[in-house]
Design an enzyme around this catalytic site. Structure first.
Site, PDB file in Angstrom:
ATOM      1  N   GLU A  17      24.891  -9.509   4.960  1.00 41.13           N
ATOM      2  CA  GLU A  17      25.991  -9.896   5.779  1.00 41.13           C
ATOM      3  C   GLU A  17      26.342  -8.987   6.789  1.00 41.13           C
ATOM      4  O   GLU A  17      25.672  -7.934   6.857  1.00 41.13           O
ATOM      5  CB  GLU A  17      27.287 -10.190   5.047  1.00 41.13           C
ATOM      6  CG  GLU A  17      27.395 -11.668   4.724  1.00 41.13           C
ATOM      7  CD  GLU A  17      27.695 -12.713   5.893  1.00 41.13           C
ATOM      8  OE1 GLU A  17      27.761 -12.135   7.090  1.00 41.13           O
ATOM      9  OE2 GLU A  17      28.319 -13.738   5.630  1.00 41.13           O
ATOM     10  N   ARG A  99      39.014 -11.031  -1.325  1.00 47.35           N
ATOM     11  CA  ARG A  99      38.201  -9.762  -0.806  1.00 47.35           C
ATOM     12  C   ARG A  99      37.964 -10.074   0.803  1.00 47.35           C
ATOM     13  O   ARG A  99      38.125 -10.973   1.164  1.00 47.35           O
ATOM     14  CB  ARG A  99      36.834  -9.414  -1.382  1.00 47.35           C
ATOM     15  CG  ARG A  99      35.814 -10.514  -1.293  1.00 47.35           C
ATOM     16  CD  ARG A  99      34.382  -9.985  -1.243  1.00 47.35           C
ATOM     17  NE  ARG A  99      33.278 -11.186  -1.243  1.00 47.35           N
ATOM     18  CZ  ARG A  99      32.913 -11.505  -0.268  1.00 47.35           C
ATOM     19  NH1 ARG A  99      33.179 -11.125   0.815  1.00 47.35           N
ATOM     20  NH2 ARG A  99      31.915 -12.306  -0.150  1.00 47.35           N
ATOM     21  N   ASN A 101      36.159 -10.471   4.299  1.00 53.75           N
ATOM     22  CA  ASN A 101      34.817 -11.267   4.467  1.00 53.75           C
ATOM     23  C   ASN A 101      34.529 -10.612   6.033  1.00 53.75           C
ATOM     24  O   ASN A 101      34.752  -9.476   6.533  1.00 53.75           O
ATOM     25  CB  ASN A 101      34.809 -12.709   4.470  1.00 53.75           C
ATOM     26  CG  ASN A 101      33.399 -13.115   4.089  1.00 53.75           C
ATOM     27  OD1 ASN A 101      32.482 -12.374   3.517  1.00 53.75           O
ATOM     28  ND2 ASN A 101      33.121 -14.422   4.666  1.00 53.75           N
ATOM     29  N   ASN A 147      35.182 -16.610   7.998  1.00 49.66           N
ATOM     30  CA  ASN A 147      33.874 -16.350   8.493  1.00 49.66           C
ATOM     31  C   ASN A 147      33.837 -16.000   9.819  1.00 49.66           C
ATOM     32  O   ASN A 147      34.704 -14.917  10.292  1.00 49.66           O
ATOM     33  CB  ASN A 147      32.770 -17.094   7.928  1.00 49.66           C
ATOM     34  CG  ASN A 147      32.030 -17.004   6.884  1.00 49.66           C
ATOM     35  OD1 ASN A 147      31.770 -15.909   6.802  1.00 49.66           O
ATOM     36  ND2 ASN A 147      31.747 -17.845   5.767  1.00 49.66           N
ATOM     37  N   ASP A 196      28.786 -20.291   9.219  1.00 50.48           N
ATOM     38  CA  ASP A 196      28.952 -19.154   8.541  1.00 50.48           C
ATOM     39  C   ASP A 196      29.358 -17.722   9.663  1.00 50.48           C
ATOM     40  O   ASP A 196      30.196 -18.090  10.314  1.00 50.48           O
ATOM     41  CB  ASP A 196      27.788 -18.494   7.803  1.00 50.48           C
ATOM     42  CG  ASP A 196      28.110 -17.415   6.615  1.00 50.48           C
ATOM     43  OD1 ASP A 196      29.096 -16.623   6.700  1.00 50.48           O
ATOM     44  OD2 ASP A 196      27.590 -17.681   5.344  1.00 50.48           O
TER      45      ASP A 196
END
Length: 271
Positions: A17, A99, A101, A147, A196
């Site tokens: 990512e 968490r 991102n 995202n 995303d």
């Protein structure tokens, strides 16, 4: 229009990512979230350096030459790829059930970053935070999988993706205060893929990675129309960024144990 993406890096990771390109130093940074690894890739000599943190990592903010700020579940760390050293910097007060991102720096240097449920994704427990000079505030509430974040070229608009909505939202952005105001949804995904990570190109168009869609697609945020698409040899495409040649680096994730290409870093030539 399709192209043949080149596989640059494959470590059999489950979830790559957060690619960020340092245009001044000509270096690419990206993360392997669940491996807690941060990578620095030099396109000239193909050297890849890595530093391991002690909790899942999500995104990278550029600081200066081979120095970055990395968000991990246990806080933000300065990582120096000159020395391969890391140092704790700060933490935002987030719940144990989430968490970090995706994130982005605003033009004034604030860190913007979203959260999502972890280890279990849960509806509407995420938030998007703004952090600067030791203080944080929530700017977007009730998100599920926070995202893509991208600024318009004038910095007055912030585009944001909460993946399960299958939409790209546009917010008015106040550069002086860092406040946001929802304006509208500007892009809607109707196919198999869900939006995303994303980035903006020099023409003000958005390149969006499609989780479950096996591609990166290019969209006009004014008209809401898709204007290009580049296929990848795996289903789950996670994020993308543009280099100095105006081509794309693309991160991906595994869709199954048999997915041989998922979890790789790809290079897609646009020019």
């Amino acid at each position: 229009m399709n192209s043949n993406p080149s596989l640059i890096f494959h470590l059999n990771s489950e979830l790559l990512e957060g690619p960020v390109f340092d245009h001044k130093e000509n270096l690419l940074y990206f993360v392997s979230i669940l491996d807690c690894l941060v990578f620095c890739y030099n396109p000239y000599n193909r050297e890849i350096l890595s530093v391991k943190l002690d909790s899942p990592v999500s995104c990278i903010f550029l600081l200066d030459k081979k120095r970055v700020m990395v968000a991990s579940k246990n806080g933000f760390f300065e990582v120096d790829f000159n020395t391969l050293q890391k140092q704790f910097s700060f933490q935002i007060d987030i719940a144990n059930s989430v968490r970090y991102n995706d994130g982005i720096k605003d033009p004034e240097g604030r860190f913007l970053i979203g959260t999502m449920g972890f280890p279990e994704v849960k509806d509407n427990i995420g938030k998007v935070y703004s952090y600067s000079e030791g203080k944080s505030k929530v700017i977007i509430k009730d998100t599920t999988i926070s995202n893509g974040l991208a600024f318009s070229q004038d910095g007055c608009s912030l585009y944001f993706i909460d993946t399960p909505t299958k939409k790209v939202a546009k917010y008015a952005y106040d550069m002086k205060t860092g406040a946001v105001l929802f304006e509208s949804y500007v892009i809607k995904f109707n196919g198999e893929g869900s939006p995303d990570g994303m980035c903006m190109d020099k023409e003000g168009m958005l390149w969006i990675a499609e989780w479950g869609g096996g591609c990166v697609s290019r969209w006009n945020p004014i008209s809401g129309k898709k204007i290009d698409e580049r296929k990848l040899p795996c289903l789950n495409v996670t994020s993308c960024c543009i280099d100095n040649q105006l081509n794309l680096y693309v991160t991906t994730a595994k869709s199954s144990k048999d997915d041989m290409n998922g979890g790789g870093l790809f290079y897609v030539e646009l020019n």
